[in-house]
Design a protein around this motif. Structure first.
Motif, PDB file in Angstrom:
ATOM      1  N   SER A 133       0.814  -1.218   0.000  1.00 13.28           N
ATOM      2  CA  SER A 133       0.000   0.000   0.000  1.00 13.28           C
ATOM      3  C   SER A 133       0.846   1.266   0.000  1.00 13.28           C
ATOM      4  N   GLU A 134       2.165   1.148   0.226  1.00 15.98           N
ATOM      5  CA  GLU A 134       3.024   2.325   0.172  1.00 15.98           C
ATOM      6  C   GLU A 134       3.141   2.868  -1.248  1.00 15.98           C
ATOM      7  N   PHE A 135       2.896   2.013  -2.257  1.00 21.14           N
ATOM      8  CA  PHE A 135       3.158   2.407  -3.642  1.00 21.14           C
ATOM      9  C   PHE A 135       1.918   2.437  -4.512  1.00 21.14           C
ATOM     10  N   THR A 136       0.834   1.809  -4.083  1.00 17.80           N
ATOM     11  CA  THR A 136      -0.359   1.759  -4.924  1.00 17.80           C
ATOM     12  C   THR A 136      -1.606   1.615  -4.073  1.00 17.80           C
ATOM     13  N   GLU A 137      -2.702   2.117  -4.591  1.00 13.77           N
ATOM     14  CA  GLU A 137      -3.996   1.946  -3.949  1.00 13.77           C
ATOM     15  C   GLU A 137      -4.643   0.625  -4.350  1.00 13.77           C
ATOM     16  N   ALA A 138      -4.024  -0.072  -5.299  1.00 11.07           N
ATOM     17  CA  ALA A 138      -4.570  -1.357  -5.743  1.00 11.07           C
ATOM     18  C   ALA A 138      -4.500  -2.362  -4.599  1.00 11.07           C
ATOM     19  N   PRO A 139      -5.507  -3.234  -4.469  1.00  9.85           N
ATOM     20  CA  PRO A 139      -5.549  -4.158  -3.337  1.00  9.85           C
ATOM     21  C   PRO A 139      -4.643  -5.368  -3.538  1.00  9.85           C
ATOM     22  N   VAL A 140      -4.351  -6.032  -2.433  1.00  7.49           N
ATOM     23  CA  VAL A 140      -3.736  -7.357  -2.494  1.00  7.49           C
ATOM     24  C   VAL A 140      -4.870  -8.343  -2.748  1.00  7.49           C
ATOM     25  N   LEU A 141      -4.921  -8.902  -3.948  1.00 11.47           N
ATOM     26  CA  LEU A 141      -6.033  -9.763  -4.337  1.00 11.47           C
ATOM     27  C   LEU A 141      -5.945 -11.150  -3.719  1.00 11.47           C
ATOM     28  N   ALA A 142      -4.736 -11.633  -3.486  1.00 11.63           N
ATOM     29  CA  ALA A 142      -4.550 -12.960  -2.889  1.00 11.63           C
ATOM     30  C   ALA A 142      -3.085 -13.131  -2.524  1.00 11.63           C
ATOM     31  N   SER A 143      -2.843 -14.045  -1.625  1.00  7.35           N
ATOM     32  CA  SER A 143      -1.477 -14.447  -1.301  1.00  7.35           C
ATOM     33  C   SER A 143      -1.395 -15.957  -1.504  1.00  7.35           C
ATOM     34  N   VAL A 144      -0.375 -16.369  -2.225  1.00  7.87           N
ATOM     35  CA  VAL A 144      -0.182 -17.774  -2.543  1.00  7.87           C
ATOM     36  C   VAL A 144       0.954 -18.297  -1.671  1.00  7.87           C
ATOM     37  N   GLY A 145       0.653 -19.267  -0.827  1.00  9.37           N
ATOM     38  CA  GLY A 145       1.643 -19.786   0.085  1.00  9.37           C
ATOM     39  C   GLY A 145       2.742 -20.564  -0.624  1.00  9.37           C
ATOM     40  N   PHE A 146       3.898 -20.597   0.002  1.00  8.77           N
ATOM     41  CA  PHE A 146       5.021 -21.373  -0.530  1.00  8.77           C
ATOM     42  C   PHE A 146       4.706 -22.858  -0.427  1.00  8.77           C
ATOM     43  N   ASP A 147       4.939 -23.568  -1.514  1.00  6.74           N
ATOM     44  CA  ASP A 147       4.616 -24.992  -1.579  1.00  6.74           C
ATOM     45  C   ASP A 147       5.856 -25.751  -2.050  1.00  6.74           C
ATOM     46  N   THR A 148       6.358 -26.640  -1.193  1.00  7.25           N
ATOM     47  CA  THR A 148       7.545 -27.416  -1.544  1.00  7.25           C
ATOM     48  C   THR A 148       7.278 -28.402  -2.674  1.00  7.25           C
ATOM     49  N   ASP A 149       5.998 -28.677  -2.957  1.00  6.40           N
ATOM     50  CA  ASP A 149       5.634 -29.641  -3.999  1.00  6.40           C
ATOM     51  C   ASP A 149       5.337 -28.952  -5.325  1.00  6.40           C
ATOM     52  N   MET A 150       5.757 -27.689  -5.457  1.00  2.06           N
ATOM     53  CA  MET A 150       5.429 -26.914  -6.647  1.00  2.06           C
ATOM     54  C   MET A 150       6.004 -27.544  -7.909  1.00  2.06           C
ATOM     55  N   ARG A 151       7.218 -28.060  -7.842  1.00  2.00           N
ATOM     56  CA  ARG A 151       7.846 -28.627  -9.037  1.00  2.00           C
ATOM     57  C   ARG A 151       7.131 -29.896  -9.498  1.00  2.00           C
ATOM     58  N   ASN A 152       6.705 -30.706  -8.560  1.00  3.64           N
ATOM     59  CA  ASN A 152       6.050 -31.965  -8.908  1.00  3.64           C
ATOM     60  C   ASN A 152       4.587 -31.774  -9.283  1.00  3.64           C
ATOM     61  N   ALA A 153       3.932 -30.781  -8.696  1.00  2.00           N
ATOM     62  CA  ALA A 153       2.510 -30.540  -8.962  1.00  2.00           C
ATOM     63  C   ALA A 153       2.283 -29.048  -9.158  1.00  2.00           C
ATOM     64  N   PRO A 154       2.669 -28.503 -10.320  1.00 12.60           N
ATOM     65  CA  PRO A 154       2.579 -27.051 -10.517  1.00 12.60           C
ATOM     66  C   PRO A 154       1.166 -26.532 -10.759  1.00 12.60           C
ATOM     67  N   LEU A 155       0.284 -27.372 -11.303  1.00 15.00           N
ATOM     68  CA  LEU A 155      -1.044 -26.911 -11.715  1.00 15.00           C
ATOM     69  C   LEU A 155      -2.108 -27.268 -10.682  1.00 15.00           C
ATOM     70  N   LEU A 156      -3.205 -26.505 -10.707  1.00 16.73           N
ATOM     71  CA  LEU A 156      -4.325 -26.785  -9.814  1.00 16.73           C
ATOM     72  C   LEU A 156      -4.937 -28.147 -10.123  1.00 16.73           C
TER      73      LEU A 156
ATOM     74  N   TYR B  22      -4.877  -3.529 -11.541  1.00 17.10           N
ATOM     75  CA  TYR B  22      -6.051  -4.038 -10.845  1.00 17.10           C
ATOM     76  C   TYR B  22      -5.721  -4.480  -9.417  1.00 17.10           C
ATOM     77  N   GLY B  23      -4.572  -5.077  -9.243  1.00 19.60           N
ATOM     78  CA  GLY B  23      -4.240  -5.576  -7.913  1.00 19.60           C
ATOM     79  C   GLY B  23      -2.903  -6.288  -7.914  1.00 19.60           C
ATOM     80  N   VAL B  24      -2.552  -6.764  -6.735  1.00 25.72           N
ATOM     81  CA  VAL B  24      -1.263  -7.413  -6.519  1.00 25.72           C
ATOM     82  C   VAL B  24      -1.506  -8.819  -5.975  1.00 25.72           C
ATOM     83  N   VAL B  25      -0.730  -9.774  -6.455  1.00 29.88           N
ATOM     84  CA  VAL B  25      -0.724 -11.128  -5.913  1.00 29.88           C
ATOM     85  C   VAL B  25       0.635 -11.353  -5.260  1.00 29.88           C
ATOM     86  N   VAL B  26       0.631 -11.661  -3.981  1.00 31.29           N
ATOM     87  CA  VAL B  26       1.871 -11.930  -3.266  1.00 31.29           C
ATOM     88  C   VAL B  26       2.127 -13.429  -3.319  1.00 31.29           C
TER      89      VAL B  26
END
Length: 493
Positions: free
Chosen positions: A231-254, A448-452
């Motif tokens: 919020s220091e740089f934009t009025e755009a909202p944080v739309l979502a935060s995606v947690g760190f997942d150790t299984d990202m390489r093996n299962a990248p897609l929903l 529109y927004g930010v995804v962390v």
């Protein structure tokens, strides 16, 4: 538009500010606890090293000498007692004198100097008495007792010599007599080093230094860690935060995950929040980008497109990162035919579009890598193609290159409804986000927004996000679900 995550309506009162500051302090300790624990461990380790390795154990022996006054010729007993106490103070100073130390050394034939022995001897007067307590400290408990025994004998003899110089006595002056009341004690327990005390003090010092280091690191840290930083740089909202997942390489897609996985919930939240960005003009074409490479913008764009397609919406994802295309390989499709081959007329657009069968998502890969990506993207034929695709699909997601290294995304931002900026938690700096937002503003692009992305689980609460997490199936085929709450529940699944 949904309210910005972490915003506080109205000016906070002083109590609220103080509470917020205290919570921020606790948040710093939670994020930097490794530094605090490490310095505490270092402090305790140094104290242990000094206690068990460096410092030599010392043992103590004590004895007591009583000074009495012959008052046969003195009528005032109080004056005599005061006289004895005064002499006791003076004689206590003589206990560690060179003369007395030399006598002890000669008596025991010690291999040390008088100065060294004097350093091991101390004497104190017991308060409100004429008792003198002699203490000897040595690296051997038995030798400390032996030295103290000889010291006590020599001390009483020395006092007798001083009180009767030349063997003469005077009836006018009270006579001081020294007597041994407690012989030298023996204690096998070392009095130094005080290991427990040293370790406690060192641990506390390490704790304070660790807290100070944590605060300094927090002040010097310019990475994005909370919604307030965004919020220091934009009025755009944080739309979502995606947690760190150790299984990202093996299962990248929903489509590779369970229905209640943390990442699945994160993209459902993002999909839901997109519906509230502009109620009057729902976005039909979105650019997904980041400030710098390595923020996870391709994975975010792909999974958002999959999440939209799973709702039954006619969704297309375009890989417009013509420098490092990855959408097709992520989805397991052919990257050779796509956007560039359609632009140069080698294939028809409907032939270039592929379908990801598990989700029903339509995919326009990048095609062959061109030598001039920016010129291709800003050409009139590219603009016309995007307009045609926008009219053919419910929503078009464009995976664009990072904003800061190249100008490609600045071109695409003017062709679409808006931009979603992906930042990586604790990696993207605030300066990078600020510059990225400035570049969008300069070309008239709408953020529109930010995804962390890649948020550590302990930091999820900084973005007010709630999700269910599905654990691994048990042997019987059953699965257990655990819920963790740190703010606002995802509105849709």
């Amino acid at each position: 538009m949904p309210p910005r995550s972490g915003s506080i309506p109205g000016p906070p009162c002083q109590d609220e500010v103080d509470t917020l500051d205290f919570k921020q302090f606790l948040g710093v300790l939670r994020r930097r606890w490794l530094s605090v624990v490490a310095l505490m461990a270092v402090g305790v380790g140094i104290a242990s090293l000094l206690s068990f390795v460096v410092l030599t154990p010392k043992y103590e022996s004590r004895s007591t000498v009583f000074l009495s006054v012959d008052v046969r010729d003195t009528t005032d007993a109080i004056t005599a007692l005061y006289f004895a106490q005064t002499r006791a103070t003076a004689y206590a100073d003589l206990a560690s004198s060179d003369e007395l130390s030399k006598r002890v050394i000669d008596a025991l034939d010690l291999d040390m100097t008088s100065a060294q022995l004097s350093a091991e001897i101390s004497a104190e007067v017991v308060e409100q008495t004429s008792l003198i307590r002699l203490t000897v400290v040595d690296k051997s408990a038995r030798r400390a007792q032996t030295i103290n025994n000889v010291l006590t004998d020599q001390f009483t003899s020395y006092i007798a010599e001083l009180e009767t110089p030349g063997g003469a006595t005077s009836g006018e002056t009270p006579q001081i007599t020294a007597q041994i009341t407690d012989k030298a004690s023996y204690s096998p327990k070392a009095v130094s080093p005080r290991t427990t005390l040293y370790m406690v003090v060192a641990g506390l010092i390490g704790l304070l230094l660790g807290i100070a280091l944590a605060l300094v690191r927090e002040l010097l840290d310019r990475t994005i860690r909370t919604a307030e930083h965004v919020s220091e740089f934009t009025e755009a909202p944080v739309l979502a935060s995606v947690g760190f997942d150790t299984d990202m390489r093996n299962a990248p897609l929903l489509t590779d995950l369970g229905g209640f996985a943390a990442r699945t919930e994160a993209f459902r939240l993002l999909r839901t929040n997109l519906q509230f960005i502009d109620l009057d003009n729902q976005p039909r074409c979105l650019v997904i980008t980041s400030a710098v490479p390595g923020e996870g913008k391709t994975m975010t764009a792909t999974n958002l497109a999959v999440a939209l397609a799973q709702t039954g919406r006619n969704t297309l994802i375009i890989d417009a990162d013509l420098r490092r295309p990855r959408v097709a390989s992520t989805l397991g499709l052919d990257p050779a035919v796509g956007l560039t081959t359609a632009l140069i007329g080698r294939t028809e657009i409907h032939d270039a579009i592929q379908v990801h069968e598990p989700s029903g998502l339509h995919v326009l890969a990048s095609g062959a890598k061109p030598p001039n990506p920016t010129e291709i993207l800003q050409s009139r034929i590219t603009q016309d193609l995007i307009e045609r695709l926008r009219a053919s699909y419910d929503i078009v997601i464009i995976d664009a290159p990072p904003l800061l290294p190249v100008a490609d995304t600045s071109v695409l931002a003017t062709l679409c409804d808006g931009v979603i900026l992906v930042v990586r938690h604790a990696a993207t700096t605030r300066d990078q986000v600020s510059e990225a937002v400035n570049r969008l503003t300069q070309v008239g692009g709408r953020l529109y927004g930010v995804v962390v992305n890649m948020v550590a689980k302990r930091a999820i609460g900084s973005y007010y996000y709630y999700y269910y997490e599905e654990t691994a199936p048990e042997r019987g085929g059953k699965s257990s679900r655990s819920s963790s709450s740190s703010g606002k529940r995802a509105a849709s699944r």
